[in-house]
Design a protein around this motif. Structure first.
Motif, PDB file in Angstrom:
ATOM      1  N   SER A  99       9.102   6.245  -5.128  1.00 65.76           N
ATOM      2  CA  SER A  99       8.937   5.377  -6.358  1.00 65.76           C
ATOM      3  C   SER A  99       8.389   6.053  -7.559  1.00 65.76           C
ATOM      4  O   SER A  99       7.328   6.845  -7.491  1.00 65.76           O
ATOM      5  CB  SER A  99       7.851   4.270  -6.212  1.00 65.76           C
ATOM      6  N   MET A 111       8.928  -7.793 -11.552  1.00 61.29           N
ATOM      7  CA  MET A 111       8.374  -8.927 -10.946  1.00 61.29           C
ATOM      8  C   MET A 111       7.113  -9.404 -11.081  1.00 61.29           C
ATOM      9  O   MET A 111       6.058  -8.523 -11.639  1.00 61.29           O
ATOM     10  CB  MET A 111       8.482  -9.296  -9.366  1.00 61.29           C
ATOM     11  N   GLY A 155       0.877  -1.193   0.071  1.00 61.10           N
ATOM     12  CA  GLY A 155       0.087  -0.026  -0.006  1.00 61.10           C
ATOM     13  C   GLY A 155       0.875   1.129   0.045  1.00 61.10           C
ATOM     14  O   GLY A 155       2.080   1.228  -0.134  1.00 61.10           O
ATOM     15  N   GLU A 156       0.228   2.342   0.265  1.00 60.07           N
ATOM     16  CA  GLU A 156       1.017   3.639   0.259  1.00 60.07           C
ATOM     17  C   GLU A 156       0.924   4.043   1.982  1.00 60.07           C
ATOM     18  O   GLU A 156      -0.048   4.445   2.276  1.00 60.07           O
ATOM     19  CB  GLU A 156       0.209   4.795  -0.458  1.00 60.07           C
TER      20      GLU A 156
HETATM   21  N1  SAM Z   1       3.129   2.847  -2.398  1.00 55.12           N
HETATM   22  C1  SAM Z   1       4.665   2.849  -2.176  1.00 55.12           C
HETATM   23  C2  SAM Z   1       5.315   2.933  -3.357  1.00 55.12           C
HETATM   24  O1  SAM Z   1       4.778   3.203  -4.341  1.00 55.12           O
HETATM   25  O2  SAM Z   1       6.469   3.099  -3.031  1.00 55.12           O
HETATM   26  C3  SAM Z   1       5.138   1.460  -1.389  1.00 55.12           C
HETATM   27  C4  SAM Z   1       4.689   0.228  -1.895  1.00 55.12           C
HETATM   28  S1  SAM Z   1       4.831  -0.227  -3.416  1.00 55.12           S
HETATM   29  C5  SAM Z   1       4.387  -2.019  -3.425  1.00 55.12           C
HETATM   30  C6  SAM Z   1       6.675  -0.742  -3.125  1.00 55.12           C
HETATM   31  C7  SAM Z   1       7.702  -0.840  -4.216  1.00 55.12           C
HETATM   32  O3  SAM Z   1       7.343  -2.097  -4.957  1.00 55.12           O
HETATM   33  C8  SAM Z   1       7.589   0.448  -5.230  1.00 55.12           C
HETATM   34  O4  SAM Z   1       8.751   0.783  -5.511  1.00 55.12           O
HETATM   35  C9  SAM Z   1       6.971  -0.276  -6.413  1.00 55.12           C
HETATM   36  O5  SAM Z   1       7.562   0.126  -7.701  1.00 55.12           O
HETATM   37  C10 SAM Z   1       7.576  -1.732  -6.211  1.00 55.12           C
HETATM   38  N2  SAM Z   1       6.823  -3.004  -7.208  1.00 55.12           N
HETATM   39  C11 SAM Z   1       5.451  -2.932  -6.796  1.00 55.12           C
HETATM   40  N3  SAM Z   1       5.162  -4.140  -7.834  1.00 55.12           N
HETATM   41  C12 SAM Z   1       6.120  -4.536  -8.486  1.00 55.12           C
HETATM   42  C13 SAM Z   1       6.654  -5.499  -9.333  1.00 55.12           C
HETATM   43  N4  SAM Z   1       5.744  -6.208 -10.040  1.00 55.12           N
HETATM   44  N5  SAM Z   1       7.916  -5.671  -9.856  1.00 55.12           N
HETATM   45  C14 SAM Z   1       8.942  -4.593  -9.306  1.00 55.12           C
HETATM   46  N6  SAM Z   1       8.731  -3.963  -8.337  1.00 55.12           N
HETATM   47  C15 SAM Z   1       7.452  -3.561  -7.840  1.00 55.12           C
END
Ligand code: SAM
Length: 318
Positions: A117, A187, A67-68
């Motif tokens: 991000s 991923m 989440g955020e």
């Molecule tokens: N909402 C926050 C953010 O956007 O940073 C924190 C949660 S987010 C799930 C954490 C990190 O996981 C982010 O940098 C996001 O880009 C990365 N992320 C999410 N899905 C991903 C995927 N399928 N492959 C690689 N990184 C991923």
């Protein structure tokens, strides 16, 4: 101290905590959105208790994610509680949208650093990738984080076919700010996302001239503690890191576990091997019982991850 060591001799010193499954973005590659009821999500006190127990077992680095994380009300209170609980290195991964207004108060509460991000520096592309998000507040968040001293500030960029043409401009950006860019292999986390079509291996990027001419190529590649293979930029300002969870796994040096927003202590990002700490805490578990459950989880940690199952980044905490 009851050290947290798994069956393969890996010391667990790093906990990533998903503090909410809510998010104000809908990134295409991330999880399909399922919002849980508030009562199913760990309270601040429950999170702090787990962090305290794990910190007594050797975990010192804690990263808040979701989440955020910034959509959770009272985040500064949680940060202060976790610092007090023993998280001596307290970090956060955020999409930055709400960071500008929180940066100083988070720093004051005890947050040490942030990863923001940002997958693209193009506003229209940003909207597409994030499912309607705005680039401008995320960029302002970078400056706010630097100004507040939430350093080192790192940019997390998921590498995909849609943004691979932006590597040089992202390097320019981090150079001007003297911060770090981290390019992360995408991923397979969302069954609705055409992962195969978008996946770009890091090694392909490291062969590109526009990348090689900008970085100091190290003859002995080393990973930093966050699993990124980090290179300095030739200008001497800023660095770039490459994280390759798919093409070049770093399981043998994995030092982390993940606490999901629902209170499961998960042993590996792509593998559903976990222990329910919320149930134990709400059932009145004492300190010894909680420590034993944490240890049980560590002993479940698989030698290697496997990305063939279905996952949800929002729930697990990326
Ligand atoms: N909402 C926050 C953010 O956007 O940073 C924190 C949660 S987010 C799930 C954490 C990190 O996981 C982010 O940098 C996001 O880009 C990365 N992320 C999410 N899905 C991903 C995927 N399928 N492959 C690689 N990184 C991923």
């Amino acid at each position: 101290m009851d050290a947290l060591v798994d069956r393969f001799g890996r010391h667990i010193t790093y906990l990533r905590v998903s503090i909410t499954d809510r998010c104000n973005h809908r990134c295409s590659y991330c999880a399909p959105f399922v919002q849980r009821e508030r009562k199913d999500i760990l309270s601040f006190a429950e999170i702090a208790r787990i962090v305290k127990t794990m910190s007594d077992m050797g975990v010192k680095k804690v990263r808040l994610t979701g989440g955020e994380p910034l959509v959770r009300k009272g985040i500064e209170t949680l940060v202060a509680m976790l610092k007090e609980a023993g998280a001596s290195d307290l970090a956060m991964t955020t999409n930055g949208t709400l960071l500008e207004r929180h940066a100083k108060t988070l720093k004051k509460a005890g947050l040490d650093r942030v990863n923001i991000s940002i997958d693209t520096l193009n506003a229209e592309r940003f909207r597409i990738i994030s499912g309607g998000g705005e680039l401008a507040p995320a960029l302002r968040a970078v400056d706010a984080a630097i100004e507040a001293g939430l350093t080192p500030v790192k940019l997390n960029t998921v590498l995909m076919r849609i943004n691979e043409d932006e590597i040089a401009s992202i390097m320019d950006f981090v150079e001007t700010k003297s911060i770090t860019a981290r390019f992360i292999e995408c991923m397979p986390m969302n069954a609705d996302f055409d992962w195969k079509k978008n996946y770009v291996p890091i090694e392909e990027i490291l062969k590109r001239d526009d990348v090689r001419e900008r970085v100091v190529l190290d003859s002995s590649p080393r990973r930093d503690s966050s699993a990124a293979y980090t290179l300095a930029l030739k200008s001497g300002k800023g660095t770039v890191g490459f994280v390759s969870p798919i093409s070049s796994r770093f399981c043998s040096t994995c030092n982390r576990m993940r606490l999901t927003s629902e209170g499961r202590l998960r042993t590996c990002l792509p593998v559903e091997l976990s222990v329910d700490l919320k149930e134990a805490i709400r059932g009145g578990a004492g300190e010894e019982e909680l420590k034993n459950l944490v240890l049980k989880a560590a002993l479940l940690k698989p030698e290697k991850g496997d990305y063939s199952g279905e996952n949800s980044m929002i729930k697990i905490g990326g």
